[in-house]
Design a protein around this motif. Structure first.
Motif, PDB file in Angstrom:
ATOM      1  N   MET A  88       0.874  -1.212  -0.143  1.00 35.40           N
ATOM      2  CA  MET A  88       0.117   0.141   0.012  1.00 35.40           C
ATOM      3  C   MET A  88       0.936   1.273   0.059  1.00 35.40           C
ATOM      4  N   LYS A  89       0.477   2.288  -0.868  1.00 36.36           N
ATOM      5  CA  LYS A  89       1.314   3.428  -0.667  1.00 36.36           C
ATOM      6  C   LYS A  89       0.756   4.741   0.163  1.00 36.36           C
ATOM      7  N   VAL A  90       1.656   5.005   0.780  1.00 35.70           N
ATOM      8  CA  VAL A  90       0.989   5.974   1.880  1.00 35.70           C
ATOM      9  C   VAL A  90       1.979   7.451   1.602  1.00 35.70           C
ATOM     10  N   ALA A  91       1.203   8.434   1.405  1.00 36.35           N
ATOM     11  CA  ALA A  91       1.844   9.750   1.146  1.00 36.35           C
ATOM     12  C   ALA A  91       1.878  10.527   2.588  1.00 36.35           C
ATOM     13  N   ILE A  92       3.175  11.008   2.925  1.00 40.29           N
ATOM     14  CA  ILE A  92       3.308  11.617   4.044  1.00 40.29           C
ATOM     15  C   ILE A  92       3.349  13.142   3.967  1.00 40.29           C
ATOM     16  N   LEU A  93       2.732  13.999   4.420  1.00 44.34           N
ATOM     17  CA  LEU A  93       2.455  15.471   4.206  1.00 44.34           C
ATOM     18  C   LEU A  93       3.183  16.085   5.531  1.00 44.34           C
ATOM     19  N   SER A  94       4.433  16.490   5.600  1.00 41.74           N
ATOM     20  CA  SER A  94       5.005  17.098   6.733  1.00 41.74           C
ATOM     21  C   SER A  94       5.253  18.463   6.723  1.00 41.74           C
ATOM     22  N   GLY A  95       5.013  19.042   7.762  1.00 39.43           N
ATOM     23  CA  GLY A  95       5.336  20.498   7.967  1.00 39.43           C
ATOM     24  C   GLY A  95       6.177  20.693   9.177  1.00 39.43           C
ATOM     25  N   SER A  96       7.315  21.374   9.113  1.00 34.81           N
ATOM     26  CA  SER A  96       8.067  21.688  10.517  1.00 34.81           C
ATOM     27  C   SER A  96       8.585  23.059  10.347  1.00 34.81           C
ATOM     28  N   VAL A  97       8.919  23.581  11.352  1.00 32.93           N
ATOM     29  CA  VAL A  97       9.547  25.019  11.506  1.00 32.93           C
ATOM     30  C   VAL A  97      10.960  24.922  12.028  1.00 32.93           C
ATOM     31  N   ALA A 149       1.001  11.915  -9.083  1.00 28.10           N
ATOM     32  CA  ALA A 149       1.676  10.880  -9.708  1.00 28.10           C
ATOM     33  C   ALA A 149       1.926   9.558  -8.845  1.00 28.10           C
ATOM     34  N   PHE A 150       2.342   9.817  -7.608  1.00 30.03           N
ATOM     35  CA  PHE A 150       2.602   8.721  -6.621  1.00 30.03           C
ATOM     36  C   PHE A 150       1.391   7.655  -6.515  1.00 30.03           C
ATOM     37  N   ALA A 151       0.284   8.377  -6.680  1.00 35.81           N
ATOM     38  CA  ALA A 151      -1.141   7.695  -6.702  1.00 35.81           C
ATOM     39  C   ALA A 151      -1.399   7.023  -5.274  1.00 35.81           C
ATOM     40  N   PRO A 152      -1.284   7.850  -4.333  1.00 31.19           N
ATOM     41  CA  PRO A 152      -1.744   7.323  -2.925  1.00 31.19           C
ATOM     42  C   PRO A 152      -3.059   6.644  -2.603  1.00 31.19           C
ATOM     43  N   GLU A 153      -2.773   5.482  -1.697  1.00 25.76           N
ATOM     44  CA  GLU A 153      -3.716   4.915  -1.246  1.00 25.76           C
ATOM     45  C   GLU A 153      -4.021   5.300   0.240  1.00 25.76           C
ATOM     46  N   ALA A 154      -3.409   6.224   0.889  1.00 22.81           N
ATOM     47  CA  ALA A 154      -3.629   6.569   2.184  1.00 22.81           C
ATOM     48  C   ALA A 154      -2.629   7.709   2.496  1.00 22.81           C
ATOM     49  N   PHE A 155      -2.946   8.534   3.317  1.00 24.73           N
ATOM     50  CA  PHE A 155      -2.408   9.929   3.716  1.00 24.73           C
ATOM     51  C   PHE A 155      -1.811   9.804   5.268  1.00 24.73           C
ATOM     52  N   LEU A 156      -0.842  10.387   5.448  1.00 26.67           N
ATOM     53  CA  LEU A 156      -0.314  10.713   6.764  1.00 26.67           C
ATOM     54  C   LEU A 156       0.293  12.058   6.887  1.00 26.67           C
TER      55      LEU A 156
END
Ligand code: FMN
Length: 153
Positions: A1-10, A47-54
């Motif tokens: 399964m493909k997981v796209a991680i959306l990360s935000g950090s200062v 393009a990654f075609a995620p199947e889940a998000f974190l």
């Protein structure tokens, strides 16, 4: 399964958590998209075609998202890709409870975005309070184990 991680950090804490969780997901057999520092563009995520998000994000200002997540956040909010509707997701929010009402406000913004996208949270958002912990990477591990179990169901 493909997981796209959306990360935000200062200052790097959320980024360290994101990198640690990326490794935990890879060890569990998932395929992961995470660009360190600079988030992927919307086109790259599609393009990654995620199947889940974190989402793994800290909070800055008065409940705001870190700058390095803003461009991707806005692009997603503007286009709300229909292909992502119904996908599972989870949010790890880093904040500081001493900020009161805006505690983990960045994570709350992602919750709203997930709602608009139709991405459903498979478990409640994890709030990591910087005034209580110095090791968010290890503190998130039980939550990540549950997240992995939920994705496998
Ligand atoms: C200028 C500034 C503003 C902040 N504003 C908030 C806030 O509104 N709400 C919150 O929960 N935490 C807030 N924090 C705390 C950070 O989110 C917390 O320390 C987090 O662990 C930082 O993660 P990072 O190193 O990935 O940026 C703020 C921190 C700073 C330095």
């Amino acid at each position: 399964m493909k997981v796209a991680i959306l990360s935000g950090s200062v200052y790097g804490s959320a980024e360290e958590v994101a990198l640690h969780v990326k490794q935990l997901l890879i060890d569990a057999g998932f395929e992961v998209l995470l660009n360190s520092r600079n988030n992927p563009t919307l086109a790259q995520v599609q393009a990654f075609a995620p199947e889940a998000f974190l989402a793994v994000t800290s909070t800055t200002g008065m409940g705001e998202l870190p700058d390095n997540l803003l461009a991707l956040y806005s692009a997603i909010k503007d286009s709300l890709p229909g292909a992502w509707r119904g996908l599972p997701g989870g949010i790890i929010a880093l904040g500081d409870a001493s900020y009161g009402d805006t505690f983990c406000g960045g994570g709350e913004q992602i919750r709203e975005l997930f709602g608009e996208l139709g991405v459903h949270e498979v478990q409640p958002m994890l709030r990591l309070d910087a005034s209580e912990t110095v090791s968010p990477e290890t503190d998130c591990e039980p939550w990540v184990e549950d997240f992995i179990k939920a994705l496998r169901q």
